[in-house]
Design an enzyme around this catalytic site. Structure first.
Site, PDB file in Angstrom:
ATOM      1  N   CYS A   2       0.823  -1.216   0.000  1.00 62.46           N
ATOM      2  CA  CYS A   2       0.000   0.000   0.000  1.00 62.46           C
ATOM      3  C   CYS A   2       0.857   1.267   0.000  1.00 62.46           C
ATOM      4  O   CYS A   2       1.961   1.285   0.546  1.00 62.46           O
ATOM      5  CB  CYS A   2      -0.873   0.043   1.249  1.00 62.46           C
ATOM      6  SG  CYS A   2      -1.842  -1.442   1.479  1.00 62.46           S
ATOM      7  N   ARG A  27       5.190   0.426  -5.819  1.00 63.16           N
ATOM      8  CA  ARG A  27       5.086  -0.424  -4.636  1.00 63.16           C
ATOM      9  C   ARG A  27       4.133  -1.595  -4.855  1.00 63.16           C
ATOM     10  O   ARG A  27       4.121  -2.541  -4.069  1.00 63.16           O
ATOM     11  CB  ARG A  27       4.587   0.411  -3.438  1.00 63.16           C
ATOM     12  CG  ARG A  27       5.545   1.505  -3.045  1.00 63.16           C
ATOM     13  CD  ARG A  27       4.875   2.505  -2.113  1.00 63.16           C
ATOM     14  NE  ARG A  27       4.572   1.938  -0.818  1.00 63.16           N
ATOM     15  CZ  ARG A  27       5.384   1.918   0.226  1.00 63.16           C
ATOM     16  NH1 ARG A  27       6.589   2.437   0.109  1.00 63.16           N
ATOM     17  NH2 ARG A  27       5.015   1.395   1.361  1.00 63.16           N
ATOM     18  N   TRP A  75      -2.873  -2.779  -1.618  1.00 63.72           N
ATOM     19  CA  TRP A  75      -2.442  -4.122  -1.982  1.00 63.72           C
ATOM     20  C   TRP A  75      -3.161  -5.045  -1.003  1.00 63.72           C
ATOM     21  O   TRP A  75      -2.897  -5.016   0.195  1.00 63.72           O
ATOM     22  CB  TRP A  75      -0.927  -4.234  -1.839  1.00 63.72           C
ATOM     23  CG  TRP A  75      -0.369  -5.522  -2.322  1.00 63.72           C
ATOM     24  CD1 TRP A  75      -0.208  -5.900  -3.633  1.00 63.72           C
ATOM     25  CD2 TRP A  75       0.140  -6.600  -1.529  1.00 63.72           C
ATOM     26  NE1 TRP A  75       0.359  -7.151  -3.683  1.00 63.72           N
ATOM     27  CE2 TRP A  75       0.580  -7.605  -2.409  1.00 63.72           C
ATOM     28  CE3 TRP A  75       0.257  -6.816  -0.160  1.00 63.72           C
ATOM     29  CZ2 TRP A  75       1.129  -8.794  -1.978  1.00 63.72           C
ATOM     30  CZ3 TRP A  75       0.805  -8.011   0.278  1.00 63.72           C
ATOM     31  CH2 TRP A  75       1.239  -8.979  -0.627  1.00 63.72           C
ATOM     32  N   ASN A  99      -1.757   1.904   5.858  1.00 64.70           N
ATOM     33  CA  ASN A  99      -0.826   0.913   5.297  1.00 64.70           C
ATOM     34  C   ASN A  99      -0.340   0.069   6.466  1.00 64.70           C
ATOM     35  O   ASN A  99       0.091   0.606   7.477  1.00 64.70           O
ATOM     36  CB  ASN A  99       0.345   1.661   4.633  1.00 64.70           C
ATOM     37  CG  ASN A  99       1.468   0.735   4.208  1.00 64.70           C
ATOM     38  OD1 ASN A  99       1.296  -0.469   4.145  1.00 64.70           O
ATOM     39  ND2 ASN A  99       2.622   1.311   3.916  1.00 64.70           N
ATOM     40  N   GLY A 100      -0.420  -1.253   6.343  1.00 71.18           N
ATOM     41  CA  GLY A 100       0.014  -2.135   7.425  1.00 71.18           C
ATOM     42  C   GLY A 100      -1.087  -3.120   7.764  1.00 71.18           C
ATOM     43  O   GLY A 100      -1.975  -3.373   6.933  1.00 71.18           O
ATOM     44  N   GLU A 480      17.979 -16.896  -8.452  1.00 71.50           N
ATOM     45  CA  GLU A 480      17.494 -15.580  -8.873  1.00 71.50           C
ATOM     46  C   GLU A 480      16.842 -15.659 -10.267  1.00 71.50           C
ATOM     47  O   GLU A 480      15.798 -15.048 -10.511  1.00 71.50           O
ATOM     48  CB  GLU A 480      18.662 -14.574  -8.856  1.00 71.50           C
ATOM     49  CG  GLU A 480      18.350 -13.178  -9.334  1.00 71.50           C
ATOM     50  CD  GLU A 480      17.231 -12.479  -8.564  1.00 71.50           C
ATOM     51  OE1 GLU A 480      16.775 -12.996  -7.533  1.00 71.50           O
ATOM     52  OE2 GLU A 480      16.789 -11.420  -9.039  1.00 71.50           O
ATOM     53  N   LYS A 484      12.998 -14.699 -10.996  1.00 72.70           N
ATOM     54  CA  LYS A 484      12.601 -13.723 -12.021  1.00 72.70           C
ATOM     55  C   LYS A 484      11.540 -14.325 -12.928  1.00 72.70           C
ATOM     56  O   LYS A 484      10.523 -13.723 -13.219  1.00 72.70           O
ATOM     57  CB  LYS A 484      13.799 -13.303 -12.899  1.00 72.70           C
ATOM     58  CG  LYS A 484      14.811 -12.370 -12.323  1.00 72.70           C
ATOM     59  CD  LYS A 484      14.329 -10.982 -12.010  1.00 72.70           C
ATOM     60  CE  LYS A 484      13.628 -10.897 -10.709  1.00 72.70           C
ATOM     61  NZ  LYS A 484      14.329 -10.730  -9.484  1.00 72.70           N
ATOM     62  N   GLU A 487       8.113 -14.900 -11.201  1.00 68.53           N
ATOM     63  CA  GLU A 487       7.433 -13.649 -10.853  1.00 68.53           C
ATOM     64  C   GLU A 487       6.681 -13.050 -12.026  1.00 68.53           C
ATOM     65  O   GLU A 487       5.573 -12.575 -11.870  1.00 68.53           O
ATOM     66  CB  GLU A 487       8.455 -12.587 -10.408  1.00 68.53           C
ATOM     67  CG  GLU A 487       8.936 -12.724  -8.990  1.00 68.53           C
ATOM     68  CD  GLU A 487       9.827 -11.551  -8.598  1.00 68.53           C
ATOM     69  OE1 GLU A 487      10.910 -11.400  -9.193  1.00 68.53           O
ATOM     70  OE2 GLU A 487       9.444 -10.779  -7.709  1.00 68.53           O
ATOM     71  N   HIS A 503      19.706 -36.144  -6.842  1.00 66.88           N
ATOM     72  CA  HIS A 503      19.152 -36.612  -5.570  1.00 66.88           C
ATOM     73  C   HIS A 503      17.630 -36.455  -5.509  1.00 66.88           C
ATOM     74  O   HIS A 503      17.062 -36.413  -4.429  1.00 66.88           O
ATOM     75  CB  HIS A 503      19.817 -35.867  -4.407  1.00 66.88           C
ATOM     76  CG  HIS A 503      21.289 -36.140  -4.329  1.00 66.88           C
ATOM     77  ND1 HIS A 503      21.793 -37.361  -3.949  1.00 66.88           N
ATOM     78  CD2 HIS A 503      22.349 -35.366  -4.652  1.00 66.88           C
ATOM     79  CE1 HIS A 503      23.118 -37.318  -4.003  1.00 66.88           C
ATOM     80  NE2 HIS A 503      23.484 -36.110  -4.437  1.00 66.88           N
ATOM     81  N   LYS A 599       5.975  -4.123  -4.828  1.00 67.41           N
ATOM     82  CA  LYS A 599       7.399  -3.763  -4.879  1.00 67.41           C
ATOM     83  C   LYS A 599       8.013  -3.740  -3.483  1.00 67.41           C
ATOM     84  O   LYS A 599       9.136  -4.155  -3.293  1.00 67.41           O
ATOM     85  CB  LYS A 599       7.547  -2.389  -5.548  1.00 67.41           C
ATOM     86  CG  LYS A 599       8.986  -1.919  -5.701  1.00 67.41           C
ATOM     87  CD  LYS A 599       9.731  -2.774  -6.708  1.00 67.41           C
ATOM     88  CE  LYS A 599      11.207  -2.479  -6.761  1.00 67.41           C
ATOM     89  NZ  LYS A 599      11.966  -3.544  -7.437  1.00 67.41           N
TER      90      LYS A 599
HETATM   91  O1  M6R Z   1      13.158  -4.296  -0.874  1.00 64.47           O
HETATM   92  P1  M6R Z   1      13.734  -5.651  -0.548  1.00 64.47           P
HETATM   93  O2  M6R Z   1      14.990  -5.926  -1.266  1.00 64.47           O
HETATM   94  O3  M6R Z   1      13.870  -5.869   0.931  1.00 64.47           O
HETATM   95  O4  M6R Z   1      12.642  -6.677  -1.077  1.00 64.47           O
HETATM   96  C1  M6R Z   1      12.767  -8.043  -0.865  1.00 64.47           C
HETATM   97  C2  M6R Z   1      11.855  -8.830  -1.767  1.00 64.47           C
HETATM   98  O5  M6R Z   1      10.518  -8.526  -1.507  1.00 64.47           O
HETATM   99  C3  M6R Z   1      12.144  -8.570  -3.249  1.00 64.47           C
HETATM  100  O6  M6R Z   1      13.469  -8.825  -3.567  1.00 64.47           O
HETATM  101  C4  M6R Z   1      11.230  -9.433  -4.144  1.00 64.47           C
HETATM  102  O7  M6R Z   1      11.578 -10.766  -4.024  1.00 64.47           O
HETATM  103  C5  M6R Z   1      11.325  -8.943  -5.589  1.00 64.47           C
HETATM  104  N1  M6R Z   1      10.024  -8.931  -6.183  1.00 64.47           N
HETATM  105  C6  M6R Z   1      12.223  -9.761  -6.432  1.00 64.47           C
HETATM  106  O8  M6R Z   1      12.175  -9.444  -7.779  1.00 64.47           O
END
Ligand code: M6R
Length: 604
Positions: A2, A27, A75, A99-100, A480, A484, A487, A503, A599
């Site tokens: 949010c 965000r 969100w 927010n929270g 990673e 990616k 996501e 394994h 974000k």
């Molecule tokens: O802002 P941060 O690096 O603490 O965020 C951590 C994760 O939420 C962030 O890396 C998330 O996994 C991304 N969407 C990855 O692309």
């Protein structure tokens, strides 16, 4: 996650709120809304989906005098993304944005329902406005009712509330979620979840501390701390140098950010490389005195960069390094000894789980360091030491340049510590530093490379899953790459250590299992190759990424011949980022704002 904005002044409140919310789009959100109090009357608009929907709904609305406005991008946590659940939430004569998470909302809601209050939404937030109005009935003034309400809330929040009972005022409270207030010479007051909406409007800002609450009128900011003591705002200058975060001709912010990596890594390195030593003016060398272990703690992509660091720290700095997923660390009663340097890694500096672990480490008396991209973020303000990654604003939800700059910092930091601990020779450190200088060249995206990946991507739009595999530091890169892809493509992908496939996961091998194999020439090539051959023999479809052609692969993406495995790491990083982007684009997905993701994850 949010986003909150607020405005008190005589300008076009609607435009200010909508523009502010646009700056917070990165965000992540699934609905949005605004409420404006002008001449004793509220106007309120909400829309599901992107901000254009809210713009459409407000197109015939404008303000022409002094007004108090609040806005929100939501969100969803409690209740689906619907208009009724979108903020601001309304009572009889007040609106609130939040927010929270209000952890005790169910109990409060039950009591309010027993009092005859009708709830319109499924959210935790709505209790705030009703609780406030309930308190208003017995309080001697509006602020007393607001303070009482805040004292009754458990959980994390950044809250703005506007009410007819004091129409020239915005009430605020902050605990665990970010918020700041900014002002200027025109007696205007602006609120937001981060600096960006305030740039160009305010010359100075006050970042609220956890526990702060109070109210703001056109010429006054009144703040109380968690112990109910009045305190003065602490203003700091806000840069007026608004970083243009437009797409600059790229299709997606993520694409722009992949292409930017060469430049931002140059910024990350700038002023920090000498011939035979790394310079971190922001560190005090003494922090490494009596330190026998480094503990790295983060979430998501930042966790993957932390895992890369664990290889570099043990290899170059010869210091024991452990790795923690923040959401796990929080609740497992970990042993924290004072000879540990506690390092948190975060692009945003606001991730709730990571922030909480930092608080735990501080409480346990550990020395703390944050590797972060956002100056003045909560983690930066809390940690003892901070190294900024200098990646610039990252708008794509899928992190790219933040990861690249984090790994760059960690490579530098491993050498910085190596020098302090004499764990590498001066010659070796100098050699490594000259390799560091080469990263920007190796992460330049070439047309040929991008074109090849674009073409290949059409073969990888189906299948029952992807395995990204690598050994050593290429294992976190595999993780990673898989993160990616999942996501933004919504395809199932896993990162795995190459040697571990036999394994268990190898049982999945068939032509519909896509293996993306990271095969660096300069690190464990033969061993990695053997693992890929085992998969090839079982008919998995293999896409090899290497500088050397690999005849057992179905597809091959060639990187350049590199002097060192770390330069291969950075080249392969570009490949896996572009591959995910092109697959996602072909599938017609929203590359920059993938479904269900935010974000900045400011709830646990
Ligand atoms: O802002 P941060 O690096 O603490 O965020 C951590 C994760 O939420 C962030 O890396 C998330 O996994 C991304 N969407 C990855 O692309």
């Amino acid at each position: 996650m949010c986003g909150i904005v607020g405005y008190l002044g005589k300008k076009n409140t609607k435009e200010i709120l909508l523009n502010g919310l646009k700056e917070l789009e990165y965000r992540g959100y699934d609905s949005a809304g605004i409420a404006v109090l002008e001449n004793g009357n509220f106007s309120n608009f909400k829309a599901v989906g992107k901000l254009v929907n809210l713009e459409e709904k407000t197109k015939n609305y404008s303000t022409d005098g002094f007004s108090a406005g609040i806005g929100h991008t939501r969100w969803a946590t409690h209740g689906k993304p619907t208009e009724l659940n979108a903020h601001p939430h309304v009572g009889q004569s007040s609106y609130v944005v939040h927010n929270g998470i209000i952890e005790n909302y169910a109990k409060l809601k039950k009591e309010l329902i027993n009092d005859g209050i009708k709830f319109l939404s499924q959210t935790d937030t709505e209790v705030i406005v009703h609780q406030f109005e309930k308190n208003l009935n017995s309080a001697s003034n509006t602020f007393e009712a607001f303070s009482k309400t805040i004292s009754e809330l458990d959980g994390a929040y950044a809250i703005l509330l506007v009410t007819k009972s004091q129409p020239d005022t915005i009430f605020f409270a902050k605990h665990g979620s970010p918020m700041l207030v900014g002002t200027n010479n025109e007696s205007e007051q602006y609120f937001a979840s981060s600096d960006t909406p305030l740039i160009g409007h305010c010359n100075e800002v006050n970042y609220f501390e956890d526990g702060d609450y109070g109210y703001v009128s056109s010429n006054n900011i009144t703040i109380f701390d968690k112990d109910k003591n009045k305190k003065e705002p602490i203003f700091s200058k806000l840069s007026q140098n608004k970083l243009s975060a437009q797409k600059d001709g790229f299709r997606f912010f993520m694409e722009k950010e992949i292409y930017e990596q060469s430049d931002v890594i140059s910024d990350t390195l700038m002023g920090r490389l000498d011939d035979d030593e790394i310079i971190f003016n922001e560190l005090d060398k003494k922090i490494f005195d009596d330190i026998n272990e480094i503990k790295l703690c983060a979430c998501g992509t930042s966790y993957h960069s932390a895992m890369s660091a664990s290889y570099l720290f043990e290899r170059y700095s010869k210091i024991r390094t452990s790795l923690e997923i923040a959401s796990e660390f929080r609740y497992r009663n970990p042993i924290m000894s004072k000879d540990t340097l506690f390092v948190v890694i975060s692009q945003s500096g606001e991730t709730a789980d990571t922030l909480e672990t930092l608080k735990m480490a501080k409480q346990a008396g550990l020395k703390t360091l944050v590797i972060c991209n956002v100056d003045n973020s909560s983690m930066v303000r809390l940690a003892d030491y901070c190294i900024l990654t200098r990646a610039g604003i990252e708008k794509g939800v899928a992190s790219t340049k933040a990861f690249a700059t984090q790994v760059t910092i960690f490579w530098m930091l491993s050498l910085y510590i190596a020098k302090l601990k004499n764990s590498l020779s001066v010659d070796e450190i100098s050699k490594q530093i000259s390799l560091l200088r080469e990263i920007p060249t190796h992460v330049k995206v070439t047309d040929d490379m991008h074109e090849r990946i674009k073409r290949l991507s059409k073969r990888y739009l189906h299948g029952h899953g992807f395995f990204f595999i690598g050994r050593d530091i290429f294992y976190p890169l595999a993780l990673e790459g898989a993160l990616k892809l999942k996501e933004i493509s919504y395809l199932h992908a896993e990162g795995y250590p190459s040697g571990e496939m036999k394994h268990g996961p190898i049982a999945l091998a068939d032509p519909e299992l896509f293996t993306i194999a990271l095969l660096p020439q300069n690190l464990l090539y033969e061993k990695s190759k053997n693992n890929v051959e085992e998969l090839s023999a079982r008919d998995s479809t293999i896409c090899a990424i290497s500088s050397k052609e690999f005849d057992k692969a179905d597809d091959f993406i060639q990187i350049s011949e590199c002097k060192d495995y770390m330069l291969e790491f950075f080249e392969m990083m570009i490949v896996v980022q572009l591959l995910s982007l092109e697959i996602s684009a072909r599938l017609g997905n929203d590359v920059d704002m993938p479904r269900n993701l935010a974000k900045s994850v400011t709830v646990e």
